[in-house]
Design an enzyme around this catalytic site. Sequence first.
Site, short mmCIF file in Angstrom:
data_model
loop_
_atom_site.label_atom_id
_atom_site.label_comp_id
_atom_site.label_asym_id
_atom_site.label_seq_id
_atom_site.Cartn_x
_atom_site.Cartn_y
_atom_site.Cartn_z
N SER A 65 -4.84 -9.59 68.43
CA SER A 65 -3.94 -9.75 69.44
C SER A 65 -4.20 -7.87 70.15
CB SER A 65 -2.71 -9.61 68.41
OG SER A 65 -2.67 -11.07 68.08
N LYS A 68 -3.88 -7.83 72.95
CA LYS A 68 -3.08 -8.59 74.22
C LYS A 68 -2.42 -7.29 74.94
CE LYS A 68 -1.65 -12.47 70.80
NZ LYS A 68 -1.50 -12.11 70.00
N TYR A 193 -9.06 -16.52 75.53
CA TYR A 193 -7.67 -16.56 74.75
C TYR A 193 -8.21 -16.12 73.64
CZ TYR A 193 -4.44 -15.75 70.97
OH TYR A 193 -4.23 -15.24 70.53
N TYR A 245 5.38 -8.98 65.96
CA TYR A 245 6.10 -9.40 65.66
C TYR A 245 7.97 -10.11 65.01
CZ TYR A 245 1.17 -10.32 66.88
OH TYR A 245 0.17 -10.27 66.55
N VAL A 263 -5.07 -9.47 63.78
CA VAL A 263 -5.05 -10.01 62.69
C VAL A 263 -6.19 -9.06 61.75
CG1 VAL A 263 -3.25 -11.69 63.09
CG2 VAL A 263 -5.85 -12.51 63.17
N1 GLN Z 1 -6.22 -14.97 67.63
C1 GLN Z 1 -5.11 -14.45 66.75
C2 GLN Z 1 -3.98 -16.21 66.68
O1 GLN Z 1 -4.36 -16.69 68.03
C3 GLN Z 1 -4.91 -13.48 67.10
C4 GLN Z 1 -2.93 -13.16 65.88
C5 GLN Z 1 -2.58 -11.97 66.12
O2 GLN Z 1 -3.80 -10.63 66.29
N2 GLN Z 1 -1.61 -11.52 65.56
O3 GLN Z 1 -3.92 -16.22 66.01
#
Ligand code: GLN
Length: 309
Positions: A65, A68, A193, A245, A263
């Site tokens: 993430s 992002k 994505y 989050y 993650v």
């Molecule tokens: N690719 C992961 C997902 O879509 C990214 C989530 C994350 O890093 N929090 O679940």
Amino acid sequence: MLMDYQKILDEIYDEIQPELMRGKVADYIPALAEVPKGQFAMTVTLEDGRSYSVGESQKRFSIQSISKVFTFTQALHLYSKSLYSRVGVEPSGNPFNSLVQLEYENGIPRNPFINAGALVITDALISHYGDEYKTLETILNFVRSISDNTEITFDPVVAKSEMEHGDRNIALAHLMKSFGNFENDVHSTVMTYFKHCAITMSTEELSRAMLFLAFGGKDPLTGKLFATPSQAKRINAVMLTCGHYDASGEFAYHVGLPAKSGVGGGIVATVPGKMSIAVWSPALNKYGNSHAGTLALERFTTKTGLSIF
Ligand code: GLN
């Protein structure tokens, strides 16, 4: 007087050792479940390019993430304020992959860092660039330019593994499509994505890549403009309020820096006007953020006094 960053990082490295086995690696993505716990790296990069590291700072990991932040930067550049008709900038108070709020709020994700919001951003990039291949290439090229490193790429094994277990993200995309907030083919957009989430970088590379966001959108080393000062302010603000989050409040409380987690166990942070930081330790807390990485950043701001507050 310049602080002795190497000494501070060395201290953090020693102090953090007992924490490295706590938490759980992201096992909902099988390829990430195989990453051994116990690993740690941290890098600080200053305005003049000097960098300080501890641990496995050249080892690449899945940035997940954290990517992002980069796609949001690109989308903000392309769409400016019109982006906010499709995605908000409020903290969600919900887990990163939650479906519930999206139904109540008519398919408009709270912010660009929860999965639904990031999927909308990828969708908007695909609409702009015309197809998913061109979009992925543009994302990779953008990350290569901000890192000043042409070798950055993604791990197709991780992307495929995530697609094979991607039902929740696919569900988010379909739900948004049912509300008219998704323009392209769900399968290929979600795959794009997953590919940008599967970009691999080391803490040295990530810390370098984030330098432009610590310096108002302009890379202080190359002089290249990757965002306007106002966009950089907004991206940092969204990192502070939404970057972790439903643990964003807690992170701001303990660390006090704009930051984004993934993650894969990575976290990037900026100290505006001063430096960028990247940390990695794969075992996650219950919110899906690096356990030891969060503690290391907390120690860093406590020891240096370098929080934004
Ligand atoms: N690719 C992961 C997902 O879509 C990214 C989530 C994350 O890093 N929090 O679940």
